[in-house]
Design a protein around this motif. Sequence first.
Motif, PDB file in Angstrom:
ATOM      1  N   ARG A 223       0.830  -1.209   0.000  1.00 54.29           N
ATOM      2  CA  ARG A 223       0.000   0.000   0.000  1.00 54.29           C
ATOM      3  C   ARG A 223       0.861   1.255   0.000  1.00 54.29           C
ATOM      4  O   ARG A 223       0.653   2.181  -0.795  1.00 54.29           O
ATOM      5  CB  ARG A 223      -0.915  -0.022   1.230  1.00 54.29           C
ATOM      6  CG  ARG A 223      -1.788   1.214   1.438  1.00 54.29           C
ATOM      7  CD  ARG A 223      -2.535   1.027   2.759  1.00 54.29           C
ATOM      8  NE  ARG A 223      -3.547   2.053   2.988  1.00 54.29           N
ATOM      9  CZ  ARG A 223      -3.355   3.145   3.722  1.00 54.29           C
ATOM     10  NH1 ARG A 223      -2.158   3.371   4.260  1.00 54.29           N
ATOM     11  NH2 ARG A 223      -4.338   4.014   3.903  1.00 54.29           N
ATOM     12  N   THR A 224       1.857   1.276   0.902  1.00 54.71           N
ATOM     13  CA  THR A 224       2.729   2.448   1.012  1.00 54.71           C
ATOM     14  C   THR A 224       3.524   2.662  -0.273  1.00 54.71           C
ATOM     15  O   THR A 224       3.666   3.798  -0.751  1.00 54.71           O
ATOM     16  CB  THR A 224       3.684   2.277   2.197  1.00 54.71           C
ATOM     17  OG1 THR A 224       2.923   2.002   3.376  1.00 54.71           O
ATOM     18  CG2 THR A 224       4.510   3.526   2.409  1.00 54.71           C
ATOM     19  N   ALA A 225       4.061   1.569  -0.825  1.00 55.61           N
ATOM     20  CA  ALA A 225       4.858   1.685  -2.045  1.00 55.61           C
ATOM     21  C   ALA A 225       4.024   2.179  -3.215  1.00 55.61           C
ATOM     22  O   ALA A 225       4.473   3.014  -4.019  1.00 55.61           O
ATOM     23  CB  ALA A 225       5.482   0.337  -2.384  1.00 55.61           C
ATOM     24  N   ALA A 226       2.797   1.677  -3.322  1.00 51.17           N
ATOM     25  CA  ALA A 226       1.928   2.088  -4.431  1.00 51.17           C
ATOM     26  C   ALA A 226       1.603   3.573  -4.353  1.00 51.17           C
ATOM     27  O   ALA A 226       1.664   4.295  -5.361  1.00 51.17           O
ATOM     28  CB  ALA A 226       0.646   1.254  -4.417  1.00 51.17           C
ATOM     29  N   ILE A 227       1.270   4.039  -3.149  1.00 51.72           N
ATOM     30  CA  ILE A 227       0.928   5.458  -2.991  1.00 51.72           C
ATOM     31  C   ILE A 227       2.161   6.331  -3.187  1.00 51.72           C
ATOM     32  O   ILE A 227       2.090   7.409  -3.793  1.00 51.72           O
ATOM     33  CB  ILE A 227       0.295   5.688  -1.606  1.00 51.72           C
ATOM     34  CG1 ILE A 227      -1.050   4.943  -1.522  1.00 51.72           C
ATOM     35  CG2 ILE A 227       0.085   7.171  -1.342  1.00 51.72           C
ATOM     36  CD1 ILE A 227      -1.698   4.992  -0.155  1.00 51.72           C
ATOM     37  N   ALA A 228       3.314   5.849  -2.696  1.00 51.69           N
ATOM     38  CA  ALA A 228       4.548   6.628  -2.850  1.00 51.69           C
ATOM     39  C   ALA A 228       4.914   6.800  -4.320  1.00 51.69           C
ATOM     40  O   ALA A 228       5.399   7.862  -4.741  1.00 51.69           O
ATOM     41  CB  ALA A 228       5.686   5.951  -2.100  1.00 51.69           C
ATOM     42  N   ARG A 229       4.686   5.751  -5.126  1.00 51.46           N
ATOM     43  CA  ARG A 229       5.000   5.859  -6.556  1.00 51.46           C
ATOM     44  C   ARG A 229       4.141   6.923  -7.224  1.00 51.46           C
ATOM     45  O   ARG A 229       4.609   7.649  -8.119  1.00 51.46           O
ATOM     46  CB  ARG A 229       4.775   4.507  -7.247  1.00 51.46           C
ATOM     47  CG  ARG A 229       5.865   3.487  -6.969  1.00 51.46           C
ATOM     48  CD  ARG A 229       5.776   2.321  -7.929  1.00 51.46           C
ATOM     49  NE  ARG A 229       4.516   1.589  -7.797  1.00 51.46           N
ATOM     50  CZ  ARG A 229       4.327   0.572  -6.964  1.00 51.46           C
ATOM     51  NH1 ARG A 229       5.321   0.171  -6.184  1.00 51.46           N
ATOM     52  NH2 ARG A 229       3.165  -0.050  -6.904  1.00 51.46           N
ATOM     53  N   LYS A 230       2.900   7.041  -6.788  1.00 53.69           N
ATOM     54  CA  LYS A 230       1.994   8.014  -7.399  1.00 53.69           C
ATOM     55  C   LYS A 230       2.174   9.408  -6.796  1.00 53.69           C
ATOM     56  O   LYS A 230       2.215  10.410  -7.506  1.00 53.69           O
ATOM     57  CB  LYS A 230       0.544   7.562  -7.197  1.00 53.69           C
ATOM     58  CG  LYS A 230      -0.501   8.523  -7.752  1.00 53.69           C
ATOM     59  CD  LYS A 230      -0.400   8.632  -9.271  1.00 53.69           C
ATOM     60  CE  LYS A 230      -1.486   9.554  -9.824  1.00 53.69           C
ATOM     61  NZ  LYS A 230      -1.399   9.688 -11.293  1.00 53.69           N
ATOM     62  N   ASP A 231       2.276   9.442  -5.458  1.00 48.73           N
ATOM     63  CA  ASP A 231       2.303  10.717  -4.744  1.00 48.73           C
ATOM     64  C   ASP A 231       3.691  11.336  -4.750  1.00 48.73           C
ATOM     65  O   ASP A 231       3.843  12.545  -4.963  1.00 48.73           O
ATOM     66  CB  ASP A 231       1.817  10.489  -3.304  1.00 48.73           C
ATOM     67  CG  ASP A 231       1.687  11.771  -2.509  1.00 48.73           C
ATOM     68  OD1 ASP A 231       2.717  12.415  -2.286  1.00 48.73           O
ATOM     69  OD2 ASP A 231       0.558  12.100  -2.097  1.00 48.73           O
TER      70      ASP A 231
END
Length: 607
Positions: A131-139
């Motif tokens: 979850r954190t990695a996915a959001i970090a890639r976008k954000d």
Amino acid sequence: MTGTQQYADPVLLFPGQGGFDGAALSRAADGYPQVRAVFERIDTVTRQTHGRALSSTLFRATPVELTELLEDEPWVSQLAIYGAGLAAHRILTEHGVRPSALVGHSLGEITALVAAGGYSVEDGARIVLSRTAAIARKDGGTGAMVALAASPARTRHLIGLLEDEGLAVATENHPAQTVLSGPREAIARVKAIAGHLGTGCVELAAGFAFHHPALASVAPDFAASVRDLPRGPLATPVYSPILQRFYDQDESLGDRLADHFTLPVRFSSAMAFLHEQGARVFVEAGGRALLTSLVRKNLSTVDRLTVLSTLSVGRDHTLRLPDTLAELRRTGLATGDGLESLRRYLAPELSAAEFSTFWTTTGHEIAALVNRRLSDFRTAPEDAVGAVETGPAEPAGAERGGAGAGVPSREEVFATVRGLYAQALEYPEEVFTPGVLLEAELGVDSVKQVELLSRASEHFGLPPRDADFRLADHETLDRIADLIHHELGGLRGVGAVETGPAEPAGAERGGAGAGVPSREEVFATVRGLYAQALEYPEEVFTPGVLLEAELGVDSVKQVELLSRASEHFGLPPRDADFRLADHETLDRIADLIHHELSGHRLQGASA
């Protein structure tokens, strides 16, 4: 407390962003072994994925703050919140709490699903990391969140005034608080306008803009990454403030967790629904009492308790957990003391009542010892694990103190004793490290220790000891080996070395030259300094007494006292890599100072 037939048991709440209290977690870890147990399981994942253990960041001499975690890699704060919630849940349930429902706030919903049995602790950690990695890639760290002292309707009106499509309602916490999510620039404009309107506005300690429509593009990849993780049945109902319903037993949890990326958290509506269903007791299984404060704003006729948070009492911060457990027991919502699993492992010969009394008086000391030993174990180099720090091991065949023929070496004595104890207790030999505390760490009670020592003495042909022999002075295999080796030397007429700190007055230990006080004199001086500073009688400072675990001298005070003793003897400051944890008794401190004095003065003489 009040309740209804349908929701007689408490609802447990798991916090999301900001729900972390480092001081409370550290205090809980000192008294409740469930905390370390949960984070050790999380560590197995983070070592594989990031090459480091989360525990080493969270559990240290000075409690870590959330602001420090947010300055670290993004996953650190997320897993810290997740692990704290699971630890709190485990403590509660092992004390007999049987929740009627579990509710998570944002990230806390993953914690709730794991607590209910939907995923293992390890797979839950993997979900948090994904979850954190996915959001970090976008954000990319460009997003922020801000809490407004305004209703959802008024907040949406403010978004309309700004005409900024980058802003979205992320959370509806209570009728007078709504959280916005969006780019930092847009959030800055919201804060500016809120200031002009006189609307309360606080930026949240969050690393990203969660619950935002812009995250829709990364949700499918996240779902695919977690969809095939094995899931179990939910043993406790889990209500989702995001989905506004209970999770079904047969639905894809991975797909629903992906929905969280873009949907808002409607916490106020969730509280209203559960209250209508009869919920009257809410317990926050996490830090800082964030959710219980929100419950109070939404519902006035309920009881609210918290677990991993602290209460300020003057200059001190007291962990709320003991009071929460006491209140739950008083009202019949907690039916156990959480000690049964410990009793079965440490002292199966004791009844539950006996072990409860024992743990009440000594549990904090045992937990402190275990935590310190674990910390030393984790920080020691791999090739040093199991090595003897205080020097009991010697080259094979070497005779300690000049022992003559017929006396086994100190190393041989230790190996034999280790084998005898391991065989009698049916423990692997590996657990019997030289310094392991037989009772506090391995659960070998004094009666069993007497039996084992007698068996070892008979093996070596030693006679019975005098009536004034004190078992408490020999709480480790290291000291037992010292004792037996010394007695063997005396029995067979050779000069075995004394095992205690004392030496003949005036003797120079280690061959130190003139002007170096004897080891006995160093010990006596240090003992006097410590007794005077702490206002304790000198008698309590026996050579092996543990300064923190037995006398309550915390690490800060120990540093001060050691500095004072070193200055008394004219010693220079120590290197930055000096480890206080290696010198937890006056015996070891006297050894350290005497060794430094010998080297310091010999060095000066040769200069």
